[in-house]
Every structure is written in structure tokens, then in C-alpha cells.
Scaffold this motif. Structure first.
Motif, PDB file in Angstrom:
ATOM      1  N   ASP A  53       0.808  -1.220   0.000  1.00 16.35           N
ATOM      2  CA  ASP A  53       0.000   0.000   0.000  1.00 16.35           C
ATOM      3  C   ASP A  53       0.839   1.267   0.000  1.00 16.35           C
ATOM      4  O   ASP A  53       0.294   2.367  -0.062  1.00 16.35           O
ATOM      5  CB  ASP A  53      -0.909   0.028   1.239  1.00 16.35           C
ATOM      6  N   LEU A  54       2.153   1.119   0.126  1.00 16.32           N
ATOM      7  CA  LEU A  54       3.056   2.272   0.244  1.00 16.32           C
ATOM      8  C   LEU A  54       4.162   2.129  -0.782  1.00 16.32           C
ATOM      9  O   LEU A  54       4.967   1.200  -0.700  1.00 16.32           O
ATOM     10  CB  LEU A  54       3.674   2.325   1.648  1.00 16.32           C
ATOM     11  N   GLN A  55       4.214   3.040  -1.734  1.00 14.90           N
ATOM     12  CA  GLN A  55       5.224   2.932  -2.780  1.00 14.90           C
ATOM     13  C   GLN A  55       5.951   4.269  -2.959  1.00 14.90           C
ATOM     14  O   GLN A  55       5.535   5.298  -2.425  1.00 14.90           O
ATOM     15  CB  GLN A  55       4.585   2.497  -4.096  1.00 14.90           C
ATOM     16  N   MET A  56       7.034   4.215  -3.720  1.00  7.73           N
ATOM     17  CA  MET A  56       7.853   5.405  -3.917  1.00  7.73           C
ATOM     18  C   MET A  56       8.251   5.547  -5.382  1.00  7.73           C
ATOM     19  O   MET A  56       8.564   4.552  -6.056  1.00  7.73           O
ATOM     20  CB  MET A  56       9.109   5.331  -3.053  1.00  7.73           C
ATOM     21  N   ALA A 102       4.949   3.213 -13.398  1.00  6.45           N
ATOM     22  CA  ALA A 102       4.217   1.962 -13.602  1.00  6.45           C
ATOM     23  C   ALA A 102       4.604   0.926 -12.556  1.00  6.45           C
ATOM     24  O   ALA A 102       3.751   0.202 -12.023  1.00  6.45           O
ATOM     25  CB  ALA A 102       4.484   1.425 -15.008  1.00  6.45           C
ATOM     26  N   ARG A 103       5.890   0.858 -12.239  1.00  2.00           N
ATOM     27  CA  ARG A 103       6.349  -0.080 -11.206  1.00  2.00           C
ATOM     28  C   ARG A 103       5.731   0.256  -9.854  1.00  2.00           C
ATOM     29  O   ARG A 103       5.323  -0.635  -9.100  1.00  2.00           O
ATOM     30  CB  ARG A 103       7.878  -0.046 -11.109  1.00  2.00           C
ATOM     31  N   ALA A 104       5.666   1.556  -9.525  1.00 10.06           N
ATOM     32  CA  ALA A 104       5.089   1.976  -8.248  1.00 10.06           C
ATOM     33  C   ALA A 104       3.602   1.635  -8.160  1.00 10.06           C
ATOM     34  O   ALA A 104       3.074   1.409  -7.073  1.00 10.06           O
ATOM     35  CB  ALA A 104       5.303   3.473  -8.054  1.00 10.06           C
ATOM     36  N   LEU A 105       2.921   1.605  -9.308  1.00 12.19           N
ATOM     37  CA  LEU A 105       1.477   1.341  -9.324  1.00 12.19           C
ATOM     38  C   LEU A 105       1.141  -0.144  -9.367  1.00 12.19           C
ATOM     39  O   LEU A 105      -0.028  -0.514  -9.238  1.00 12.19           O
ATOM     40  CB  LEU A 105       0.843   2.020 -10.543  1.00 12.19           C
ATOM     41  N   ALA A 106       2.146  -0.995  -9.534  1.00 11.80           N
ATOM     42  CA  ALA A 106       1.899  -2.421  -9.794  1.00 11.80           C
ATOM     43  C   ALA A 106       1.066  -3.085  -8.708  1.00 11.80           C
ATOM     44  O   ALA A 106       0.203  -3.920  -8.994  1.00 11.80           O
ATOM     45  CB  ALA A 106       3.233  -3.158  -9.969  1.00 11.80           C
ATOM     46  N   THR A 107       1.289  -2.738  -7.445  1.00 11.18           N
ATOM     47  CA  THR A 107       0.600  -3.421  -6.332  1.00 11.18           C
ATOM     48  C   THR A 107      -0.669  -2.702  -5.896  1.00 11.18           C
ATOM     49  O   THR A 107      -1.202  -2.984  -4.826  1.00 11.18           O
ATOM     50  CB  THR A 107       1.545  -3.549  -5.124  1.00 11.18           C
ATOM     51  N   ASN A 108      -1.144  -1.748  -6.703  1.00 13.87           N
ATOM     52  CA  ASN A 108      -2.338  -0.959  -6.359  1.00 13.87           C
ATOM     53  C   ASN A 108      -2.197  -0.239  -5.019  1.00 13.87           C
ATOM     54  O   ASN A 108      -3.017  -0.406  -4.115  1.00 13.87           O
ATOM     55  CB  ASN A 108      -3.598  -1.839  -6.321  1.00 13.87           C
ATOM     56  N   GLU A 117      -7.842   9.157 -11.283  1.00 16.35           N
ATOM     57  CA  GLU A 117      -8.381   7.909 -11.817  1.00 16.35           C
ATOM     58  C   GLU A 117      -8.325   6.769 -10.802  1.00 16.35           C
ATOM     59  O   GLU A 117      -9.241   5.951 -10.723  1.00 16.35           O
ATOM     60  CB  GLU A 117      -7.599   7.515 -13.077  1.00 16.35           C
ATOM     61  N   LEU A 118      -7.240   6.729 -10.011  1.00 13.69           N
ATOM     62  CA  LEU A 118      -7.018   5.603  -9.108  1.00 13.69           C
ATOM     63  C   LEU A 118      -7.254   5.943  -7.640  1.00 13.69           C
ATOM     64  O   LEU A 118      -7.113   5.067  -6.779  1.00 13.69           O
ATOM     65  CB  LEU A 118      -5.582   5.073  -9.282  1.00 13.69           C
ATOM     66  N   GLY A 119      -7.580   7.214  -7.351  1.00 14.02           N
ATOM     67  CA  GLY A 119      -7.816   7.611  -5.968  1.00 14.02           C
ATOM     68  C   GLY A 119      -6.560   7.595  -5.110  1.00 14.02           C
ATOM     69  O   GLY A 119      -6.602   7.212  -3.939  1.00 14.02           O
ATOM     70  N   LEU A 120      -5.430   8.005  -5.678  1.00 17.36           N
ATOM     71  CA  LEU A 120      -4.151   7.962  -4.972  1.00 17.36           C
ATOM     72  C   LEU A 120      -3.982   9.148  -4.032  1.00 17.36           C
ATOM     73  O   LEU A 120      -4.633  10.187  -4.175  1.00 17.36           O
ATOM     74  CB  LEU A 120      -2.995   7.953  -5.979  1.00 17.36           C
ATOM     75  N   THR A 121      -3.082   8.982  -3.077  1.00 18.14           N
ATOM     76  CA  THR A 121      -2.650  10.062  -2.187  1.00 18.14           C
ATOM     77  C   THR A 121      -1.149  10.224  -2.371  1.00 18.14           C
ATOM     78  O   THR A 121      -0.408   9.235  -2.354  1.00 18.14           O
ATOM     79  CB  THR A 121      -2.961   9.719  -0.719  1.00 18.14           C
ATOM     80  N   TYR A 122      -0.686  11.470  -2.546  1.00 16.03           N
ATOM     81  CA  TYR A 122       0.737  11.726  -2.794  1.00 16.03           C
ATOM     82  C   TYR A 122       1.366  12.581  -1.702  1.00 16.03           C
ATOM     83  O   TYR A 122       0.736  13.515  -1.194  1.00 16.03           O
ATOM     84  CB  TYR A 122       0.937  12.504  -4.103  1.00 16.03           C
ATOM     85  N   LEU A 123       2.622  12.253  -1.389  1.00 11.98           N
ATOM     86  CA  LEU A 123       3.539  13.214  -0.781  1.00 11.98           C
ATOM     87  C   LEU A 123       4.500  13.582  -1.895  1.00 11.98           C
ATOM     88  O   LEU A 123       5.335  12.768  -2.303  1.00 11.98           O
ATOM     89  CB  LEU A 123       4.285  12.616   0.412  1.00 11.98           C
ATOM     90  N   PHE A 124       4.358  14.804  -2.421  1.00 16.17           N
ATOM     91  CA  PHE A 124       5.109  15.234  -3.606  1.00 16.17           C
ATOM     92  C   PHE A 124       6.265  16.119  -3.144  1.00 16.17           C
ATOM     93  O   PHE A 124       6.066  17.258  -2.729  1.00 16.17           O
ATOM     94  CB  PHE A 124       4.189  15.988  -4.565  1.00 16.17           C
ATOM     95  N   ILE A 125       7.476  15.583  -3.214  1.00 14.18           N
ATOM     96  CA  ILE A 125       8.675  16.292  -2.759  1.00 14.18           C
ATOM     97  C   ILE A 125       9.330  16.977  -3.947  1.00 14.18           C
ATOM     98  O   ILE A 125       9.579  16.342  -4.981  1.00 14.18           O
ATOM     99  CB  ILE A 125       9.655  15.312  -2.104  1.00 14.18           C
ATOM    100  N   ALA A 126       9.618  18.267  -3.815  1.00 17.21           N
ATOM    101  CA  ALA A 126      10.229  19.000  -4.929  1.00 17.21           C
ATOM    102  C   ALA A 126      10.816  20.309  -4.431  1.00 17.21           C
ATOM    103  O   ALA A 126      10.518  20.767  -3.325  1.00 17.21           O
ATOM    104  CB  ALA A 126       9.198  19.278  -6.022  1.00 17.21           C
ATOM    105  N   HIS A 127      11.686  20.889  -5.259  1.00 18.49           N
ATOM    106  CA  HIS A 127      12.145  22.246  -4.973  1.00 18.49           C
ATOM    107  C   HIS A 127      11.694  23.217  -6.066  1.00 18.49           C
ATOM    108  O   HIS A 127      11.992  24.402  -5.984  1.00 18.49           O
ATOM    109  CB  HIS A 127      13.675  22.293  -4.809  1.00 18.49           C
ATOM    110  N   ASP A 128      10.955  22.712  -7.045  1.00 13.52           N
ATOM    111  CA  ASP A 128      10.373  23.565  -8.078  1.00 13.52           C
ATOM    112  C   ASP A 128       9.017  24.074  -7.560  1.00 13.52           C
ATOM    113  O   ASP A 128       8.008  23.379  -7.612  1.00 13.52           O
ATOM    114  CB  ASP A 128      10.190  22.775  -9.373  1.00 13.52           C
TER     115      ASP A 128
END
Length: 345
Positions: A109-112, A182-188, A219-230
């Protein structure tokens, strides 16, 4: 630890059903060792007592200068780095209390999504094997269903499903990052840490990847922690924004509140560096130039960590750590750690 959690309890602004992950008093210290016997002489306080919630289905942007602890925070939340202290509550389970086998199961349930698409993909594995690897590790499906899942995922991220037999070196940076997604999404998964997913890409490709992430979230109902400096990209994709400086979160609020009414001098300085497309407005705007260098996380300043570089600092700033308090409303909190933030409200 309990004192820290009690102090930060007011940060909870939504019901427990709305919050997917709660961070309380999270710390990650890296030991400094010297001498022949490698004795510990200090700590690098990369993440030092941060607390926040992430609501289900939202994108929380985490911004700050390079070296402020953003990526370490993301990795510590997923226990890719073992936390020094604190709690990470995911759907009612404290991840810091889980055994290695339990944590391995929880990672479905937790991917990166990693920063560098060139080094995060195994050059000796085909694209199909890379994307299928999480399915194999977690024992999901049989060989036939995995192959179908891989092709479906490639289509989902905008790549040709017949690319499964190709190798990473045959793709551009943007295409490699799509493979990583795609790899991060593989396990839903339901929660994804995106660790500067566009910083290694050409500017022309960055918007495509960010739009893809935003579409997948809806589309998939995801939750993100979006890390960036932009900061411009963070404003585009995030619902709320947290600003980090030297291991601590100094401001946290809705995207519009933080960008239009920043309450911390550090946030104001960061936003003043964003170029404006209108030359006339750009010419009238006052740029805030920070003096000095970022202090070492091995020996952070006493009191407010930003005070050596702050134009509003007074004696109290060098003596007392400012409280992380709400200067917004109960419905729309705007948290800030600054002794003098009231003057910016």
C-alpha cells in the motif's frame, strides 16, 4: 515523545476517516563517527521532530532548499530509513512498530517514485521484469496475469505495451520515469511518495510527467507526498504545501494560503525567487536575498533555526524554538513556526 505528540495534536483538522497517514514527532538522526574505534561524536539531524497529516486523496507538496531533509523525510516515512523517533500512523497502524516482515507486507500500500530514472531502474532487467518485480515479491497473481498487468500498466502511463522486452537504456528520461511510475502502481498502492520525480528530466518533459501523476491520482484515488524544490510545479499539483528548513517544517497550509499569503520569512524568500512571466510585474517585485549559508544539520542554531538568515529576527528568535501554531481558521488551518508571524497575517 508523548509531550511532542500532545503539543502537535492540534494539527489534526480532519476526522480520522479522512486522514490516511499521520506523522507525529518524526526524527531521523544519522550518527557522526570518528577515530579508529568509530565512536559516535554527534548526530546529523536530517529530520528533527516533524508532525503533519495527509488526507486521503490529496497531494501534499513538501518544498525547501536542497539538503533541508525533504527526501530523508519521505524515505523515513516509508521506513527505507529507520526512524530515530516518532510515529507514522498509516490507516490506523503505526509503521514504526511493525516487524520487517510486517513492513514488507504493508509496502503493498506504500510505494515510492524515485528522483533519478537513470539509476532507479536495473539496467540488466527488461521493462516487463522491472514492472512485474513487485508482483513477484508480494506473490500477486500467476505468470499469465502478471504479464497482462504489466501491459495494462504500460498503457496506463502512456507507453506501448510491446515495450516489455526492451531494456531501460533504450528509453529517454521521461519514458524511464513513466516506467518507474508503472512499477510503483503495480501493487495498487493507496499512498505514494514522489521524491523529486521531475528534477532529473528536461523542462519540456516535466509538465507531461506531472500531468500524468495528476491524472492517475484522480483515476485511481491515490494520495501523494510530492517532494520537490520547483515551487511553480508544486503549486500546480498540490492541494496543501509544507515548507521545510533544516530538518523542521516551518509552514503548512493550503496551496493558495501559502503562495498568496506566506507567513514565514523563509517561505517569503523562496516565493520571491519564482520568476514572473510579466516583465513589468517582475521589474516591480522586490526580491528577498537570504544572507549566509544554510547552517549544518550537525550543529543547528539554538532557537529558531532560520534566525541567522532572517531579516526580522530579534533576541527571542535566538533563544526559544517557536511554537508551530495556527494563524488560519479551524476549517482551513495555516500553521507557522515563527515568533513574528502575526505581523504578516
Amino acid at each position: 515523545m508523548s509531550q511532542t505528540i500532545e503539543k502537535q495534536a492540534f494539527i489534526e483538522t480532519a476526522s480520522s476517516d479522512d486522514v490516511i497517514i499521520k506523522i507525529r514527532g518524526l526524527k531521523k538522526y544519522f550518527p557522526i563517527k570518528r577515530g579508529v574505534l568509530r565512536r559516535k561524536v554527534g548526530d546529523i539531524k536530517a529530520v528533527d521532530d516533524i508532525s503533519f497529516d495527509i488526507k486521503r486523496g490529496e497531494t501534499l507538496g513538501l518544498v525547501g532548499e536542497s539538503g533541508c531533509g525533504k527526501s530523508t523525510a519521505g524515505r523515513t516515512i516509508l521506513r527505507l530509513h529507520e526512524p530515530t523517533d516518532g510515529q507514522v500512523d498509516f490507516n490506523g497502524r503505526d509503521l514504526t512498530d511493525l516487524s520487517k516482515s510486517e513492513m514488507r507486507h504493508a509496502r503493498r500500500d506504500l510505494q515510492m517514485i524515485f528522483q533519478d530514472p537513470y539509476s532507479s531502474l536495473n539496467p540488466r532487467m527488461t521493462v516487463g521484469s522491472i514492472i512485474a518485480e513487485p508482483l513477484v515479491i508480494h506473490g500477486i497473481g500467476d505468470s499469465k496475469s502478471r504479464k497482462k498487468r504489466v501491459k495494462d500498466l504500460l498503457e496506463l502511463v502512456g507507453l506501448n505495451p510491446y515495450y516489455v522486452t526492451r531494456y531501460p537504456h533504450e528509453f529517454s528520461g521521461g519514458q524511464r520515469q513513466r516506467i518507474g511510475i508503472a512499477r510503483a502502481l503495480a501493487t495498487n498502492p493507496s499512498f505514494i511518495v514522489a521524491d523529486e520525480p521531475i528534477s532529473a528530466l528536461d523542462v519540456s518533459i516535466q509538465a507531461q510527467v506531472v500531468n500524468l501523476l495528476d491524472d492517475l491520482k484522480k483515476e485511481l484515488g491515490l494520495t501523494y507526498l510530492f517532494i520537490a524544490h520547483d515551487l511553480s510545479m508544486v503549486r500546480y499539483i498540490s492541494d496543501r504545501v509544507a515548507v521545510m528548513y533544516l530538518g523542521k517544517i516551518v509552514e503548512l497550509g493550503s496551496r493558495d494560503d501559502v503562495y498568496e499569503h506566506p507567513l514565514h520569512p523563509y517561505t517569503q524568500a523562496l516565493l520571491s525567487a519564482i520568476p514572473m512571466p510579466d516583465p513589468e510585474l517582475e521589474g516591480k517585485r522586490q526580491r528577498i536575498i537570504l544572507e549566509g549559508d544554510v547552517p549544518s544539520p550537525a550543529n543547528p542554531p539554538k532557537g529558531c533555526r532560520f534566525h541567522p538568515r532572517c531579516g526580522y529576527a530579534t533576541d527571542i528568535c535566538s533563544q526559544e524554538d517557536p511554537e508551530f501554531r495556527n494563524l488560519g481558521t479551524s476549517d482551513q488551518p495555516h500553521m507557522v513556526a515563527c515568533h513574528h508571524a502575526d505581523q504578516f497575517v
